[in-house]
Structures are given as C-alpha cells and as structure tokens.
Design a protein around this motif. Structure first.
Motif, PDB file in Angstrom:
ATOM      1  N   LEU A 201       1.157   4.682   1.961  1.00  0.00           N
ATOM      2  CA  LEU A 201      -0.057   5.039   2.689  1.00  0.00           C
ATOM      3  C   LEU A 201       0.307   5.792   3.975  1.00  0.00           C
ATOM      4  O   LEU A 201      -0.355   6.769   4.348  1.00  0.00           O
ATOM      5  CB  LEU A 201      -0.859   3.781   3.013  1.00  0.00           C
ATOM      6  CG  LEU A 201      -2.101   3.992   3.888  1.00  0.00           C
ATOM      7  CD1 LEU A 201      -3.101   4.893   3.188  1.00  0.00           C
ATOM      8  CD2 LEU A 201      -2.742   2.646   4.230  1.00  0.00           C
ATOM      9  N   GLU A 202       1.352   5.332   4.632  1.00  0.00           N
ATOM     10  CA  GLU A 202       1.770   5.988   5.875  1.00  0.00           C
ATOM     11  C   GLU A 202       2.171   7.442   5.616  1.00  0.00           C
ATOM     12  O   GLU A 202       1.843   8.334   6.405  1.00  0.00           O
ATOM     13  CB  GLU A 202       2.932   5.220   6.502  1.00  0.00           C
ATOM     14  CG  GLU A 202       3.343   5.743   7.873  1.00  0.00           C
ATOM     15  CD  GLU A 202       4.428   4.900   8.522  1.00  0.00           C
ATOM     16  OE1 GLU A 202       5.055   5.397   9.472  1.00  0.00           O
ATOM     17  OE2 GLU A 202       4.623   3.756   8.080  1.00  0.00           O
ATOM     18  N   GLU A 203       2.854   7.680   4.509  1.00  0.00           N
ATOM     19  CA  GLU A 203       3.262   9.054   4.179  1.00  0.00           C
ATOM     20  C   GLU A 203       2.051   9.921   3.850  1.00  0.00           C
ATOM     21  O   GLU A 203       1.988  11.094   4.253  1.00  0.00           O
ATOM     22  CB  GLU A 203       4.244   9.032   3.004  1.00  0.00           C
ATOM     23  CG  GLU A 203       5.619   8.479   3.372  1.00  0.00           C
ATOM     24  CD  GLU A 203       6.487   8.219   2.153  1.00  0.00           C
ATOM     25  OE1 GLU A 203       7.726   8.318   2.295  1.00  0.00           O
ATOM     26  OE2 GLU A 203       5.945   7.906   1.072  1.00  0.00           O
ATOM     27  N   LEU A 204       1.075   9.362   3.140  1.00  0.00           N
ATOM     28  CA  LEU A 204      -0.150  10.110   2.857  1.00  0.00           C
ATOM     29  C   LEU A 204      -0.915  10.403   4.149  1.00  0.00           C
ATOM     30  O   LEU A 204      -1.479  11.489   4.318  1.00  0.00           O
ATOM     31  CB  LEU A 204      -1.045   9.327   1.902  1.00  0.00           C
ATOM     32  CG  LEU A 204      -0.666   9.326   0.420  1.00  0.00           C
ATOM     33  CD1 LEU A 204      -1.633   8.446  -0.359  1.00  0.00           C
ATOM     34  CD2 LEU A 204      -0.655  10.740  -0.154  1.00  0.00           C
ATOM     35  N   ALA A 205      -0.936   9.434   5.042  1.00  0.00           N
ATOM     36  CA  ALA A 205      -1.628   9.630   6.315  1.00  0.00           C
ATOM     37  C   ALA A 205      -0.967  10.745   7.122  1.00  0.00           C
ATOM     38  O   ALA A 205      -1.651  11.572   7.740  1.00  0.00           O
ATOM     39  CB  ALA A 205      -1.635   8.321   7.113  1.00  0.00           C
ATOM     40  N   ARG A 206       0.367  10.791   7.102  1.00  0.00           N
ATOM     41  CA  ARG A 206       1.074  11.868   7.802  1.00  0.00           C
ATOM     42  C   ARG A 206       0.771  13.220   7.155  1.00  0.00           C
ATOM     43  O   ARG A 206       0.613  14.223   7.856  1.00  0.00           O
ATOM     44  CB  ARG A 206       2.582  11.610   7.801  1.00  0.00           C
ATOM     45  CG  ARG A 206       3.040  10.557   8.787  1.00  0.00           C
ATOM     46  CD  ARG A 206       4.520  10.714   9.139  1.00  0.00           C
ATOM     47  NE  ARG A 206       5.365  10.611   7.954  1.00  0.00           N
ATOM     48  CZ  ARG A 206       5.908   9.480   7.524  1.00  0.00           C
ATOM     49  NH1 ARG A 206       5.659   8.348   8.169  1.00  0.00           N
ATOM     50  NH2 ARG A 206       6.685   9.460   6.456  1.00  0.00           N
ATOM     51  N   SER A 211      -4.913   8.742  10.726  1.00  0.00           N
ATOM     52  CA  SER A 211      -4.383   7.387  10.776  1.00  0.00           C
ATOM     53  C   SER A 211      -4.571   6.736   9.417  1.00  0.00           C
ATOM     54  O   SER A 211      -5.502   7.088   8.674  1.00  0.00           O
ATOM     55  CB  SER A 211      -5.125   6.565  11.836  1.00  0.00           C
ATOM     56  OG  SER A 211      -6.444   6.273  11.406  1.00  0.00           O
ATOM     57  N   PRO A 212      -3.700   5.797   9.032  1.00  0.00           N
ATOM     58  CA  PRO A 212      -3.843   5.129   7.732  1.00  0.00           C
ATOM     59  C   PRO A 212      -5.217   4.498   7.531  1.00  0.00           C
ATOM     60  O   PRO A 212      -5.825   4.631   6.465  1.00  0.00           O
ATOM     61  CB  PRO A 212      -2.740   4.084   7.753  1.00  0.00           C
ATOM     62  CG  PRO A 212      -1.695   4.668   8.644  1.00  0.00           C
ATOM     63  CD  PRO A 212      -2.463   5.379   9.726  1.00  0.00           C
ATOM     64  N   PHE A 213      -5.724   3.802   8.553  1.00  0.00           N
ATOM     65  CA  PHE A 213      -7.025   3.153   8.432  1.00  0.00           C
ATOM     66  C   PHE A 213      -8.135   4.178   8.210  1.00  0.00           C
ATOM     67  O   PHE A 213      -8.995   4.012   7.343  1.00  0.00           O
ATOM     68  CB  PHE A 213      -7.325   2.332   9.687  1.00  0.00           C
ATOM     69  CG  PHE A 213      -8.707   1.740   9.695  1.00  0.00           C
ATOM     70  CD1 PHE A 213      -8.990   0.602   8.947  1.00  0.00           C
ATOM     71  CD2 PHE A 213      -9.730   2.325  10.429  1.00  0.00           C
ATOM     72  CE1 PHE A 213     -10.274   0.062   8.937  1.00  0.00           C
ATOM     73  CE2 PHE A 213     -11.005   1.796  10.421  1.00  0.00           C
ATOM     74  CZ  PHE A 213     -11.275   0.660   9.678  1.00  0.00           C
ATOM     75  N   TYR A 214      -8.110   5.246   8.978  1.00  0.00           N
ATOM     76  CA  TYR A 214      -9.142   6.277   8.855  1.00  0.00           C
ATOM     77  C   TYR A 214      -9.058   6.962   7.490  1.00  0.00           C
ATOM     78  O   TYR A 214     -10.078   7.288   6.871  1.00  0.00           O
ATOM     79  CB  TYR A 214      -8.993   7.304   9.972  1.00  0.00           C
ATOM     80  CG  TYR A 214     -10.131   8.300  10.040  1.00  0.00           C
ATOM     81  CD1 TYR A 214     -11.342   7.961  10.635  1.00  0.00           C
ATOM     82  CD2 TYR A 214      -9.992   9.576   9.491  1.00  0.00           C
ATOM     83  CE1 TYR A 214     -12.391   8.871  10.699  1.00  0.00           C
ATOM     84  CE2 TYR A 214     -11.031  10.491   9.537  1.00  0.00           C
ATOM     85  CZ  TYR A 214     -12.234  10.133  10.144  1.00  0.00           C
ATOM     86  OH  TYR A 214     -13.275  11.029  10.184  1.00  0.00           O
ATOM     87  N   LEU A 215      -7.832   7.178   6.990  1.00  0.00           N
ATOM     88  CA  LEU A 215      -7.651   7.804   5.686  1.00  0.00           C
ATOM     89  C   LEU A 215      -8.279   6.952   4.586  1.00  0.00           C
ATOM     90  O   LEU A 215      -9.009   7.474   3.727  1.00  0.00           O
ATOM     91  CB  LEU A 215      -6.166   8.012   5.400  1.00  0.00           C
ATOM     92  CG  LEU A 215      -5.808   8.481   3.981  1.00  0.00           C
ATOM     93  CD1 LEU A 215      -6.453   9.828   3.681  1.00  0.00           C
ATOM     94  CD2 LEU A 215      -4.294   8.560   3.802  1.00  0.00           C
ATOM     95  N   GLY A 224     -15.019   7.864  -3.664  1.00  0.00           N
ATOM     96  CA  GLY A 224     -15.476   6.675  -4.371  1.00  0.00           C
ATOM     97  C   GLY A 224     -14.439   5.602  -4.605  1.00  0.00           C
ATOM     98  O   GLY A 224     -14.773   4.495  -5.024  1.00  0.00           O
ATOM     99  N   LEU A 225     -13.171   5.903  -4.350  1.00  0.00           N
ATOM    100  CA  LEU A 225     -12.078   4.949  -4.525  1.00  0.00           C
ATOM    101  C   LEU A 225     -11.114   5.086  -3.356  1.00  0.00           C
ATOM    102  O   LEU A 225     -10.928   6.188  -2.830  1.00  0.00           O
ATOM    103  CB  LEU A 225     -11.315   5.220  -5.819  1.00  0.00           C
ATOM    104  CG  LEU A 225     -12.040   5.012  -7.159  1.00  0.00           C
ATOM    105  CD1 LEU A 225     -11.191   5.570  -8.290  1.00  0.00           C
ATOM    106  CD2 LEU A 225     -12.344   3.541  -7.392  1.00  0.00           C
ATOM    107  N   PRO A 226     -10.441   4.013  -2.959  1.00  0.00           N
ATOM    108  CA  PRO A 226      -9.383   4.144  -1.964  1.00  0.00           C
ATOM    109  C   PRO A 226      -8.191   4.864  -2.582  1.00  0.00           C
ATOM    110  O   PRO A 226      -8.080   4.956  -3.810  1.00  0.00           O
ATOM    111  CB  PRO A 226      -9.047   2.696  -1.604  1.00  0.00           C
ATOM    112  CG  PRO A 226      -9.455   1.913  -2.805  1.00  0.00           C
ATOM    113  CD  PRO A 226     -10.645   2.612  -3.382  1.00  0.00           C
TER     114      PRO A 226
END
Length: 288
Positions: A201-206, A211-215, A224-226
């Motif tokens: 998740l951190e890599e996707l956020a970067r 931010s990971p939470f906002y993403l 529709g899905l995380p």
C-alpha cells in the motif's frame, strides 16, 4: 449412508454453471447457471452483465444499494461496476447471461452512425421488460443451437441495439471516470497492467503521491473496491485468460500472484461461481 450420498448429489445438481464463448463481435462470454447456496463476494467484470432470471430470485448489491431480481426480470450490471449476488429464496435461482464488452457496444453505435459512439450506461439494476427478456432468451437459444452465422450475428446485433435503445443512457464518461482523480487512475492502471505484482500500500501511495489512508478511501469511492480487493479482481481476470490459454492451474495461481492453488480456487469461485478446474472443464468455444 446412502441417503446422505443421495442428498449430496441432489445439492450438487443445484449448483451448476456452464460458460461458453461465442465468436460474434470478437467473442462474447455466455453463462447458463443455477445456484442455491452460492454467495458471490463483491467483484466486478470487464464486460457488462445482461441476464434473465429463469427460476427463483436473486438478491444483489449494485450502484450503492441492494436489489431483488425475481423470475423473468432482467439483471443489468455495467462494466467494471462492483456487485455481488446470492439467492433470495430457499430453492435458489437460475439465470442465463451474456457479458459483452464496452467496445462491443461502442462498435455497434459506430456502425449504426449514432450520435454517441461511447459505451452505454444502464441506470437500472433490474428491469421488467417481457419482450426484451424473450428476445434475450431467443438469442441465447440461437447461439446454443444454430450454426447459421448470419442468424447468430443478426440476433446478437438486434438484441444489443434494442437493449441500448430501451434501457441505457449514453455519457461522455462513466460515473467512475468522473469521480476518479488522475492519481487514482494511475494506481488502477498499475493494478490492471501488473495484477501479479507484490506491491505494498505504501508503494502504491508513493506512486500516486497520496497518503495511504487517503488512497484507500478515495480509491474505494472512485472504483467501488479498496486497492487490495481490486488487485484480487485483476488477478482473477488474468487467471481466466491463462486458463483459457491452456495453462496448468498451479502455474496459473503462481503467475497471477496467488500464494497457492487453494488461494486461487477460493477467490475464483467467489467471483465466477465455479472453481478454476470446473471453469476450464466446462468452458466451450463455439465456432460460428
């Protein structure tokens, strides 16, 4: 002992799904299924779902709310739209469906010279249209029984044109695209292009510059899905393609990023309603 065996056989008969690929419009997937205890998790398909309930009733989530589809009603789910499904009766439900892709609808619009060449949007999850349901049934029967290419293609074209005319709206962009920010689209594209990637998740956020939470929050709102659940759907889609290309199931599991074959089996069945092994066995290519 024997009664329990007979009961198990009876239960198995109620859980059936037969997939077929027809060659019209470059290939459209068909499904003829009956379920009693199958409980589909929230998932999405590359293509639209256009189905007729033959017996029983199905309940499902789509477009932010729950719906009930009784016998003879038509189910409509837009491409990439998150939905689920289960029986609304004790005796289960059966239905026949096709899964045309957005570009197949678009190509028909272009050939007909319609003002909008984009893919349609079906606002209603369940519609009650007897003539349309009868036409869908006739099309399914024709594709199953006839080898007359002209007849088969004519039925598919006429059915899709009538479906669009009676129940769709055309939009310059889908609701999902309107909500999605460029950063979210970038993440979605990565997961589509690299479903097997072991990414955090951190890599996707970067990658998105968020931010990971906002993403997580905004990605689910847009698609529709995380992200992790969307990645599973991308892996199932890749698994389908590899299975139809003749790959061994263990190889499919590993190539798609699943831990093992049982992991593949679990997610595949929750999305497709059958195990990968049955999907490979029952899938027939119907030549025009």
């Amino acid at each position: 002992m024997e009664p329990s065996i007979d009961k198990a056989k009876a239960e198995a008969v109620k859980e059936k799904a037969k997939f077929t690929l027809v060659q019209e419009l470059g290939g459209i997937e068909l499904l003829d299924a009956s379920y009693q205890k199958q409980n589909f998790s929230r998932h999405s398909h590359e293509g639209y779902t256009v189905g007729v309930i033959e017996t029983g009733a199905q309940k499902f989530f789509r477009t932010g709310s729950n719906h009930l589809a009784p016998q003879n009603s038509i189910i409509l789910v837009n491409a990439d739209e998150v939905h689920n499904g289960s029986s609304a009766t004790d005796n289960g439900w059966s239905y026949r469906a096709m899964y045309p892709l957005p570009q197949q609808f678009s190509s028909i619009n272009q050939e007909l010279g319609l003002p909008s060449s984009g893919a349609p949007y079906f606002p209603e999850a369940v519609v009650y249209d007897k003539s349309m349901a009868d036409m869908l049934r006739t099309t399914f029967n024709t594709l199953k029984e006839s080898d007359n290419r002209l007849l088969r293609e004519s039925m598919v074209y006429a059915t899709m044109v009538k479906l669009m005319a009676r129940h769709s709206k055309h939009k310059g962009e889908t609701q999902t695209q309107a909500l999605a920010q460029p950063q979210l689209t970038l993440v979605k594209q990565f997961l589509d292009d690299h479903p097997a990637a072991d990414i955090s998740l951190e890599e996707l956020a970067r990658l998105a510059g968020l931010s990971p939470f906002y993403l997580i929050k905004q990605f689910q709102r847009a698609f529709g899905l995380p992200p992790h659940a969307y990645q599973i759907q991308s892996r199932v889609r890749l698994a389908k393609k590899l299975i139809l290309s003749g790959h061994k199931l263990l190889d499919v599991a590993l190539e798609c990023g699943f831990h093992d074959q049982s992991h593949l089996n679990r997610h595949f069945k929750r999305t497709m309603g059958v195990t990968p092994g049955l999907y490979a066995k029952e899938y027939n290519f119907v030549q025009a």
